[in-house]
Design a protein around this motif. Structure first.
Motif, mmCIF file in Angstrom:
data_model
loop_
_atom_site.group_PDB
_atom_site.id
_atom_site.type_symbol
_atom_site.label_atom_id
_atom_site.label_comp_id
_atom_site.label_asym_id
_atom_site.label_seq_id
_atom_site.Cartn_x
_atom_site.Cartn_y
_atom_site.Cartn_z
ATOM 1 N N ARG A 167 121.159 -52.457 -119.588
ATOM 2 C CA ARG A 167 119.896 -51.924 -119.086
ATOM 3 C C ARG A 167 119.376 -50.812 -119.998
ATOM 4 N N GLN A 186 118.214 -55.994 -118.520
ATOM 5 C CA GLN A 186 117.236 -55.497 -117.562
ATOM 6 C C GLN A 186 116.454 -54.364 -118.231
ATOM 7 N N LEU A 193 111.031 -53.739 -112.826
ATOM 8 C CA LEU A 193 112.243 -54.183 -113.510
ATOM 9 C C LEU A 193 112.036 -55.610 -114.018
ATOM 10 N N SER A 195 113.990 -58.769 -115.894
ATOM 11 C CA SER A 195 115.333 -59.281 -116.166
ATOM 12 C C SER A 195 115.242 -60.601 -116.914
#
Length: 331
Positions: A167, A186, A193, A195
């Motif tokens: 992330r 992510q 967010l 992904s």
């Protein structure tokens, strides 16, 4: 030019006030500035503390340049009322001059967090793990199997990995992320967010919205109570609790910056100038809202962005004024 009618005293957002403050500074540096102009400026400053703050920030910017505004301020021809006097509606010459230093210092502190006209990075951007300067592009690897091509004025902060994904946060700017199937990625952007696993996507973070474009594979985008899954050539935007419909887009246009070009198809001039400002040192400031609504279809080379100003002058007949430090006033 009648500045009292050109800039109405109604409520405006901060960006509009900043542009208006630049207009005032432009006017009072003209050779034909009149006593009426200066009186109108004092009236404009008295509208609200936000007006005074916008003028103080603009003044701070101009004072950093070899500009005629420096002489005007020092002579007392143009100065800023103290906030307390503005609340009472009382504006005297001594108060104007005395209030300038305090308001300008406060604006300078505020500008560290919210730079006027986005002329320099904010503190959060400067604290990023990776950052590109104006006009710079950079290729990085944030984790095994995750490559990121950063566009101009882009800031990225690494974040603790989630249980099943690496992330990072896109604080500002734009990047193309390539995720192999080793581990999903992510990307945090504003309060959303994105992904992806074995995919490639372009994500752009601006003040108003986040735009995600799937270049290949599949990308999942979440924003508060909204979610969308994108396939190749699909794009979605989100911000402020809203998410757009999924649209089909031309990938060559979205990623043209990789090849050293900016491509616009029937885009408002205001949006074109905002985009060009991301790549060009200094700032092009659009002063005429009506002019900004004109549509542009063009292809510009990133290494020749001064051509944009020339074309705006020739095509739209706009007045152009060039100042120090790459500042160009249009309209």
């Amino acid at each position: 030019m009648d500045m009292a009618t050109d800039i109405p005293p109604g409520n405006k957002d901060n960006k509009s006030l900043e542009r208006d403050a630049i207009v005032w500074l432009t006017r009072v540096t003209d050779e034909d500035v009149t006593a009426e102009d200066r009186a109108a400026l004092r009236h404009w400053l008295a509208q609200s503390p936000d007006h005074a703050e916008a003028f103080a920030k603009a003044n701070t910017l101009w004072r950093a340049m070899p500009s005629a505004i420096e002489t005007m301020v020092r002579s007392g021809s143009v100065s800023l009322p103290a906030p307390a006097e503005m609340h009472r509606g009382v504006i005297g010459r001594r108060t104007l001059i005395g209030g300038l230093a305090t308001a300008t210092a406060a604006a300078a502190c505020y500008a560290m967090f919210r730079p006027p006209l986005d002329l320099w990075p904010s503190l959060s951007e400067l604290a990023a793990d990776y950052r590109t300067a104006t006009g710079e592009q950079r290729q990085i690897t944030v984790a095994d199997g995750i490559s990121v091509q950063m566009n101009t004025q882009t800031s990225i902060a690494l974040r603790p990995a989630a249980t099943s994904a690496d992330r990072f946060e896109l604080l500002s700017g734009e990047a193309i992320i390539g995720a192999a199937s080793i581990k999903p990625v992510q990307v945090i952007a504003a309060d959303g967010l994105t992904s992806a696993d074995a995919a490639k996507f372009n994500i752009r973070c601006s003040t108003a919205k986040i735009v995600v474009t799937c270049l290949s594979g599949s990308v999942h985008v979440e924003h508060r109570d909204h979610a969308a899954t994108l396939r190749e050539k699909q794009q979605v935007a989100y911000g402020g609790g809203m998410m757009s419909n999924v649209d089909l887009v031309d990938l060559a246009t979205v990623t043209s910056w990789q090849d050293g070009y900016l491509v616009f198809r029937n885009e408002p001039l205001a949006d074109v100038i905002a985009e060009v400002n991301r790549y060009r040192p200094g700032r092009i400031v659009l002063l005429d809202a009506e002019l900004g609504r004109g549509l542009v279809t063009a292809r510009f080379r990133l290494d020749r962005l001064d051509d944009v100003v020339v074309q705006v002058r020739d095509v739209f007949g706009a007045r152009i004024r060039t100042l120090a430090a790459g500042i160009v006033l249009v309209g």
